[in-house]
Design an enzyme around this catalytic site. Sequence first.
Site, mmCIF file in Angstrom:
data_model
loop_
_atom_site.group_PDB
_atom_site.id
_atom_site.type_symbol
_atom_site.label_atom_id
_atom_site.label_comp_id
_atom_site.label_asym_id
_atom_site.label_seq_id
_atom_site.Cartn_x
_atom_site.Cartn_y
_atom_site.Cartn_z
ATOM 1 N N GLU A 85 0.802 -1.219 0.000
ATOM 2 C CA GLU A 85 0.000 0.000 0.000
ATOM 3 C C GLU A 85 0.840 1.276 0.000
ATOM 4 O O GLU A 85 0.306 2.368 -0.198
ATOM 5 C CB GLU A 85 -0.936 -0.011 1.216
ATOM 6 N N GLU B 96 6.953 -21.821 8.541
ATOM 7 C CA GLU B 96 7.372 -20.899 9.595
ATOM 8 C C GLU B 96 8.383 -21.536 10.543
ATOM 9 O O GLU B 96 9.059 -20.849 11.301
ATOM 10 C CB GLU B 96 6.169 -20.412 10.395
#
Length: 302
Positions: free
Chosen positions: A84, A115
Amino acid sequence: MNTRGHLLTEQVNVNSANLDRLSTLELVDLFNQEDVNTLNAIAGARVELASAIDTIADSLRQGGRLFYIGAGTSGRLGVLDAAECPPTFCTPPELVQGILAGGAGALIKSSEGLEDIASDGAQAMADNQIGQHDVVVGITAGGTTPYVHGAIEAAKQRGAKTIFIACVPANQVASIADIDIRLPVGPEILSGSTRLKSGTVTKMALNILSTGTMVKLGKVYGNRMVDVAVTNTKLLDRALQMIQDLTQLDRENARKLLEASGRSVKAALLMHWTQVDRSKAEAILSQNHGQLRSAVESTKDS
């Protein structure tokens, strides 16, 4: 053997013990009540957030980059915040980047198993050639993600500034990062589902970090996003409205000014306020490191 049950993010929320028996309205009300904890957590980390903003801004001024890294929801939120920045602040795509365990495919398809591989986090630092002017923000709600810890350790070894964001207290999970941001929001309504309050407070923190940094870098004038990239109809309308509000021009003349500036709101405003052409406006902005306010003030002193 369960080694995560002690973590705040994994504990059972007594307020939602009868979650499956609540009416729909009671369910919504409970979410609303619990989300108050996100505001308190942000307030509790205000000093660390401010320190992080100053650290990031200083590094970017020196030519560095900002990287968010995480797995699952935490990693996706980092990618979202990074994505963004270009349309909001007209930053180059490489300035703020998000690294997600599993890559782009993990944005839409769960790959949480990745992860657990600390060496992959370290490899991501090497792949992105992390250096001394860069900042790496490791995001992990429960604080234990090996992928993130591996990245933080490798980033420090490469001389980068490091920031750690977690939703558990430091006495539950330690971090070697330069800045340690803790956002304890308490047990989730749905036990262990850290995409809820933990995800919300993480998004809030990232909003503060990126927006605060861009304010410090001169991407904002007053509270206007004057470095907005005019790439679609909505953003063109926003740019024109800013120019109209700040210059009192009508829409047609605001449009002419924006086009004359090369669709740069900052250059357009400086051209209007100082009566210089585009080339001169761009030069003045460059001399003032893109800071519109200081650019305007510099013309008053000359």
